[in-house]
Structure formats: C-alpha cells, structure tokens
Design a protein around this motif. Structure first.
Motif, short mmCIF file in Angstrom:
data_model
loop_
_atom_site.label_atom_id
_atom_site.label_comp_id
_atom_site.label_asym_id
_atom_site.label_seq_id
_atom_site.Cartn_x
_atom_site.Cartn_y
_atom_site.Cartn_z
N SER A 302 43.07 -12.56 -17.98
CA SER A 302 43.73 -11.39 -17.41
C SER A 302 44.98 -11.75 -16.62
N ARG A 303 45.27 -13.02 -16.43
CA ARG A 303 46.44 -13.42 -15.65
C ARG A 303 47.04 -14.65 -16.31
N ILE A 304 48.28 -14.54 -16.78
CA ILE A 304 48.93 -15.58 -17.57
C ILE A 304 50.28 -15.91 -16.94
N SER A 305 50.58 -17.20 -16.88
CA SER A 305 51.85 -17.69 -16.35
C SER A 305 52.60 -18.44 -17.45
N PHE A 306 53.93 -18.38 -17.39
CA PHE A 306 54.77 -19.11 -18.34
C PHE A 306 56.08 -19.48 -17.66
N PRO A 307 56.76 -20.54 -18.12
CA PRO A 307 57.99 -20.99 -17.46
C PRO A 307 59.22 -20.27 -18.00
N LEU A 308 60.20 -20.08 -17.12
CA LEU A 308 61.52 -19.60 -17.53
C LEU A 308 62.42 -20.79 -17.85
N ARG A 309 63.58 -20.49 -18.40
CA ARG A 309 64.53 -21.55 -18.74
C ARG A 309 65.31 -22.04 -17.52
N TYR A 310 65.11 -21.43 -16.36
CA TYR A 310 65.84 -21.80 -15.15
C TYR A 310 64.96 -22.64 -14.23
N LEU A 311 65.59 -23.59 -13.55
CA LEU A 311 64.89 -24.51 -12.66
C LEU A 311 65.09 -24.10 -11.21
N HIS A 312 64.24 -24.64 -10.34
CA HIS A 312 64.46 -24.47 -8.91
C HIS A 312 65.76 -25.17 -8.50
N GLU A 313 66.22 -24.88 -7.33
CA GLU A 313 67.50 -25.39 -6.88
C GLU A 313 67.55 -26.91 -6.91
N ASP A 314 66.45 -27.58 -6.62
CA ASP A 314 66.43 -29.04 -6.65
C ASP A 314 66.20 -29.60 -8.05
N GLY A 315 66.03 -28.73 -9.06
CA GLY A 315 65.84 -29.19 -10.43
C GLY A 315 64.50 -29.81 -10.71
N SER A 316 63.52 -29.63 -9.83
CA SER A 316 62.23 -30.31 -9.97
C SER A 316 61.34 -29.66 -11.02
N SER A 317 61.31 -28.36 -11.09
CA SER A 317 60.39 -27.66 -11.99
C SER A 317 60.97 -26.29 -12.33
N PRO A 318 60.51 -25.69 -13.45
CA PRO A 318 61.04 -24.38 -13.83
C PRO A 318 60.45 -23.24 -13.00
N VAL A 319 61.16 -22.15 -12.96
CA VAL A 319 60.66 -20.92 -12.34
C VAL A 319 59.51 -20.38 -13.18
N GLU A 320 58.45 -19.95 -12.53
CA GLU A 320 57.23 -19.53 -13.24
C GLU A 320 57.03 -18.03 -13.07
N ILE A 321 56.75 -17.37 -14.18
CA ILE A 321 56.49 -15.93 -14.21
C ILE A 321 55.00 -15.72 -14.48
N THR A 322 54.39 -14.80 -13.75
CA THR A 322 52.98 -14.48 -13.94
C THR A 322 52.83 -13.00 -14.26
N ILE A 323 52.11 -12.71 -15.33
CA ILE A 323 51.81 -11.33 -15.70
C ILE A 323 50.31 -11.12 -15.60
N ARG A 324 49.90 -9.87 -15.42
CA ARG A 324 48.50 -9.54 -15.19
C ARG A 324 48.10 -8.35 -16.04
N ARG A 325 46.91 -8.44 -16.60
CA ARG A 325 46.35 -7.31 -17.34
C ARG A 325 45.75 -6.33 -16.34
N THR A 326 46.11 -5.06 -16.43
CA THR A 326 45.66 -4.05 -15.48
C THR A 326 44.66 -3.12 -16.16
N SER A 327 43.66 -2.71 -15.37
CA SER A 327 42.68 -1.75 -15.90
C SER A 327 43.23 -0.33 -15.93
N ARG A 328 44.25 -0.10 -15.12
CA ARG A 328 44.90 1.21 -15.10
C ARG A 328 46.34 1.03 -15.57
N PRO A 329 46.66 1.32 -16.83
CA PRO A 329 48.01 1.08 -17.36
C PRO A 329 49.06 1.80 -16.55
N SER A 330 50.19 1.12 -16.34
CA SER A 330 51.35 1.71 -15.67
C SER A 330 52.40 2.02 -16.72
#
Length: 687
Positions: A302-330
C-alpha cells in the motif's frame, strides 16, 4: 461484509490513544498486538491486514514509512472524538450529575445523536475451521452429539441483531454483559468461541518484499494457512505464488499524472526543489515508468517509493517519491502522493536549494561531450537510458547486462570502482546498450514483426564465434509496450528461432561513421576553445594536479580547491566547482593563464592527430545526433594523457572544444562507436 461504523472508529480511537498514547510512533506490529489483546482483528472491520485498517482511519492515524519497509503508526489527537467521548458513556453521566441533574429530555435527545463507542463484533471465519470438522478426534470426543460441532457458526446470527441496533451496543460494558448472557445459555458455545478467537488470529508481515506483497491473490490463502499448522498442504501450495510474479504491474498505476492524486502542498515542494525549467508532471510520469521498468521500486503493498532523476544538493542520493494506496479515493484516484523525501508538505523544505534547483543524476558519460545542455524550450532532454526503460520492461539491470556480457566477447565493462563492493556493475555496457538502442531508433533499425508478436535490434556486439547478438522483445500490456526477453543469436535457442521465424531478416547494427571528418582531424582548420565553459562550473573535470599548479598563485582559489576536495572525498562537488569558478573569473590574470595552458595542450594534441589519424577517438553524441572527436590532453606531464577534450566540427570548418572528460568516461563514449581504441585510451590503461 463488515464495515467500520462511526461507533467503531470512536472505540478504536479510545483504545489506541489510551494504550499507545498520542503523538508517539509505534510499530504496526505493536498496534496489532494491542487490538489482538482486546479481541479485535482487521478482518472484523472488513480490512485485509493491520496496515489497511490503519489507512482507513486517517482522521486520527498517521502512517510513516522508513527504509527497509518499517512502518510506524502515530495516534493523532482528534478534538471531535474527544468531545464525543466527553459527552458519551460514564464521563457524560458524571458531568450531568455534577450539574445537578437538571438535564431536559429534548437536550438528551439532541445529545444522543453523537456516536457512541462500539466495539467491533468478532466475525467468525468458517474457512479455516471447515477442515477439522470431519477429523477423527472431534468425532470421538463428542460422539453423542455430532451435530453440535458446527456450533461456532451460532454466535454469528445471535450477535448480529445486537450489532445492527446502535442502542444495544452503546457502551462496551453493555456489549460485554450481553456476551456473558449468551454464553450462559449454551455451555459449548463459549469454549468454541474462545478457541476460534485464538486460532483465527491472522499473522501478516507487512514488511516483506514488494514483489511478494503486491501479489494480491495468494495473500489471503497464505494468511489462512498460517492459522492452521496441522494442515501443511495449503501452505506448500501457496508458497511459490509470489515468486511467479516478480513485477506485478497490473496492481500499480500506469500514468502517474492521471492515476495518482497530488496535493498542492506536495507539488509546491517539488516546484521548490526541482530546476525552474523542469516539467514536474512529465518528470513524475517518466521516472515512475522507468522505476517500474527497472525494478527500482521499494516499499509495501500500500506504500511504494521510487527515485527521481534529481539528486540532493550534495549529490549523495536521489530524491525519493512515496505514493500510498487510499481506501477512500480522492478525485476518483485510488493512489495519492504521500511524501517527497519524507516531507508530507506540512512543514518547510528542509534542504536549502539554490536558484538553479537540485542537480540532475548522471545520465551517462555521453552527457560530458557537450559543454552545456542543448535543447529547445519545452523540449524533453535526451536520455537514452530512460528511452530504453520506457520502451521495454527490463527488470534488473544487473541480470540483463550480466547475460549480455557473458554472451559477448570478453571485455572490461566496469568503470573504476564498480564491481565487487561497488554500487553497481556493467556501467560501460549499460551506456553502450542504451546509446546503441537510441541510434537504432533514429535510423529505423528496430525491427518489428508484422503481427506485432516480436521486436528486436542488433546490439552491435559479437559472440566469440563472430555471431551478431540481438536484443529480443515480446509485447507487453500497458503503457510500456515491450518486455525484454533476453539476447540471442539468429537461429540459436528458443529466442533465436523465434527471431528468424518472425522477421524476414535479422536487423542490422546501428552505424555512426558517414564521412572522413568523423574519424580524422583535417589539417588547416582553426581551433577555438570555449574557455568560459571549460573554466566554469565544470572546472572540476580538470586534473587535480593541474588545478593545484595553476591555482598556486591565488590563496583564495587554492583554499577553495583544498576545502572542496576534502569535503567531496577527493572530488569537487557542484557547489565547490561553482565557488572555484567564481574565484578564477574574479582574477583576470589567473583566468588568462589557465586558458593559455588549455589552448597550448589542445593545439599540441590537434597537431598530433592531424599527423596520425589513429590519435583521435570518434564518439557519438545522442543529444545532438552528431559525432565528436576525442583528443588526449597532457596537462601535467607531456608524455602522459591526463584527460580528454571533445572537439566539435562546426559548419564553418573550425574545431570547437567545449568539454573535458575523464579518461574512463571518454572510453565509455568511444566504445559505443568501436572496440578498437588509440593507445592512450586503451581499457588496460584507463580502466
């Protein structure tokens, strides 16, 4: 089908807030234990597991996902529910007594509209207890009354009216009393219900791999099998099911912008972080598709994360996006954008980002061939890596590239530092494959069967027996049209047989060289260096020894170089390069000296290349679709190449040098065109 009533919500709020406390994080396993101690299971409320139940209570439960799949729940104070509890049950009667008992009937009728805490009724699960019915032990134990064995089904209909009428379940005490009265009427019933309450506790692990959790069909069977250890057969049958679906894309959204609800607060965070010219919607769509193709998703069902093509300012790791499955659709969307790098949009952006936004991740060594990105307004930047990942489902890069490297003539495909103990492998081979695919698409050399049952392109690699290796694809349902089946030679194996049976002729490899200028440097041509680009924000590509020698006369520039190297572990980061470039430009004498040193080294390399065409290494630039010539630069020692410079042949006939490449990345660019390289760029020397 059980559902969560307002009374159930109020009861769960009172139970969890009093047991776990508010504004305190607790593991989902601890929350499940708390509910289990009170005789409540997620299935009693129509939910499959504890995480689904917590997601169905967003008014007072906040879920937080950490790395390694750990999910915590926080009970958030709810003023509305606190008010209900203050006016309901014993607290409200005490308050009425303190006020003198002057309550009026119409006021009592008005107050009775508030929901009252109602403990969820335990729902019996007949499926797990269906097996032990004809077993010999129960039959021998109660031979006189064989019909009374299905007694666990009797409490359900008797308790149903109590749950259906809110007046009888207004308080937990009243429900407990009614349960005791039912128990006294029939002696075997309480024993059966107690046993079933223990045996029906479903243990669910929400932290297992996402591939196994996204397999929705076998999950209930595996959970039911765990409740019945004396019947191992269902467990054995359900175990192989998750492994048969490594990437179940049918359970995930396809188009991020169309199927994932994005709150304005989180979109604001993205607009603040990403470059000003970045198309946030297109970035989310493409990077979500690439993550599904390459298997870089992480999380739970119900909760999935994936990386973007952009890195943090120090270049250490990518920005991470998290999406969530909801029981009440928006807005009719079952998934919603939950976090951007752990930020839910309620606070300030923690990372300080400059005006240019976060840096983009490395697209490949070919991106070093040009001094600056060349793309029109509103035009998507070229990326062979993302093009290939959006064309076909790849799965694991390591597995696919390992198969290709094993089939081809042995070569060195790893950048220095890759391989054993490194972050990844086959970095050079991945760049070769993706750029070759990009070129094949440009030249129309990706062959497709007439019936659409197969697609293939020639990788340009050969087996030890000098046979062409082809990448073979099969159709895939969804927004990613193809799936990579593997690599094959024409006529060999199952894939090779399909290839020759489906296509009239095997596809030809991509070609790059079309004129003599693509290979050799013409004499009598003018050389122009883009000093602004070479000594700008890409000054960190120059050898450290050369920079230290040239900056020795400037205390400020030397200090910036030393501090930047120490902070970056021997490499200059983007911020350090920016500050060093400003310091160099602030000293006109230093700027001219470094420009003359680069001009002299490039002029010498050009004269040597004009004398021997084997000195230049041709390279293909996917961003412009043109060829470049790579020449060695000897900036520290005249007898040893320190780096390479990329020369572009201008329409006027002059050569323009605007980019510096390290030797390993120069080899990766040149390897796309040919395996044979000059002596200064041999893999034994530079890798």
């Amino acid at each position: 089908m059980p559902r969560i009533t307002p009374g159930n919500r109020l009861y769960l709020y009172r139970l969890l807030s009093s047991t776990l406390g508010t504004n305190r994080q607790a593991l989902l396993s601890r929350v499940e234990e708390t509910l289990g101690e009170d005789g409540i299971a997620p299935q009693d409320l129509g939910e499959k597991d504890i995480q689904s139940l917590m997601e169905a209570l967003p008014e007072f439960v906040r879920l937080t996902a950490f790395k390694r799949g750990r999910v915590y729940a926080t009970i958030v104070p709810n003023e509305e529910y606190d008010g209900y509890l203050g006016r309901t049950g014993q607290p409200s009667s005490d308050n009425a007594a303190e006020k003198g008992g002057k309550g009026k009937p119409w006021k009592r009728r008005k107050g009775s509209r508030d929901p009252k805490p109602a403990k969820p009724r335990h729902v019996e699960q007949p499926a797990p207890k269906a097996e032990p019915g004809p077993a010999p032990e129960p039959a021998a134990e109660s031979a006189a009354e064989p019909v009374t064995k299905p007694a666990p089904a009797t409490p359900g209909p008797q308790a149903a009216p109590a749950d259906g009428t809110p007046e009888e379940t207004s308080t937990p005490q009243a429900e407990a009393t009614s349960a005791e009265n039912l128990a006294k009427t029939d002696a075997p019933t309480p024993k059966a219900s107690a046993d079933s309450g223990i045996s029906l506790t479903i243990t669910y692990d929400p932290y297992e791999d996402m591939e196994a959790e996204l397999a929705a069909a076998p999950a209930p069977a595996a959970a039911a099998a765990q409740t019945q250890p004396e019947a191992p057969t269902p467990v054995a049958a359900a175990a192989p099911a998750p492994s048969s679906q490594p990437i179940p894309h049918q359970n995930l959204p396809e188009r991020f912008s169309a199927e994932v609800h994005c709150k304005d607060e989180l979109l604001r965070v993205l607009y603040q972080k990403l470059p000003i010219d970045a198309d946030v919607t297109r970035t989310l769509d493409e990077d979500w598709r690439v993550a599904r193709s390459t298997g870089t998703l992480s999380g739970t069902r119900s909760r999935i994360s994936f990386p973007l093509r952009y890195l943090h300012e120090d270049g250490s790791s990518p920005v991470e996006i998290t999406i969530r499955r909801t029981s009440r659709p928006s807005s009719g969307k079952q998934w919603s954008l939950a976090l951007v790098d752990g930020d839910d949009g309620t606070g300030e952006v923690h990372e300080q980002v400059g005006l240019e936004g976060l840096p983009a991740a490395d697209e490949g060594a070919w991106s070093d061939l040009t001094g600056a990105p060349q793309q029109g307004a509103g035009e998507a930047p070229v990326s062979p890596l993302r093009e290939f990942a959006q064309f076909a489902l790849i799965g694991s890069w390591e597995r696919a590239l390992g198969t290709l490297a094993t089939m081809a003539v042995p070569e060195r495909w790893n950048f220095p530092g890759e391989g054993a103990g490194g972050p990844s492998r086959y970095g050079i081979l991945r760049e070769y494959l993706t750029v070759s695919f990009h070129r094949a698409v440009e030249q129309g050399r990706v062959a497709t069967a007439a019936d659409g049952s197969l697609a293939a392109f020639n990788t340009g690699l050969l087996t030890p027996f000098a046979e062409d290796i082809h990448a073979v694809f099969s159709p895939n349902a969804g927004d990613i049209p193809w799936k990579l089946d593997g690599f094959a030679t024409a006529g060999s194996g199952e894939l090779g047989a399909r290839l020759v049976a489906t296509l009239p002729e095997p596809p030809r490899p991509a070609s790059y060289l079309g004129r003599i200028e693509d290979v050799a440097c013409r004499s009598g041509r003018m050389l122009i260096l883009d000093t602004e680009a070479l000594l700008g924000e890409r000054v960190g590509r120059l050898p450290r020894a050369f920079l230290a020698e040239q900056l020795a006369g400037s205390d400020e520039a030397s200090r910036l170089l030393r501090d930047g190297m120490n902070a970056g572990g021997g490499h200059l980061g983007r911020g350090a390069c920016r500050e060093l470039a400003r310091a160099i430009k602030a000293d006109p004498g230093l700027y001219r000296r470094m420009g003359r040193a680069l001009q002299d080294a490039t002029s010498l390399a050009l004269r040597l290349a004009q004398a021997s065409y084997r000195m230049a290494a041709p390279a293909f630039d996917p961003a412009t679709g043109t060829m470049r010539l790579l020449l060695p630069l000897c900036l520290v020692d005249d007898g040893m190449a320190d780096c390479a410079i990329s020369l572009e042949l201008m329409p006027s006939g002059a050569y323009r040098g605007a980019a510096i490449l390290s030797l390993p990345r120069a080899y990766a660019c040149a390897r796309v065109v040919s395996r044979d390289q000059p002596a200064w760029l041999s893999p034994e020397t530079v890798l």
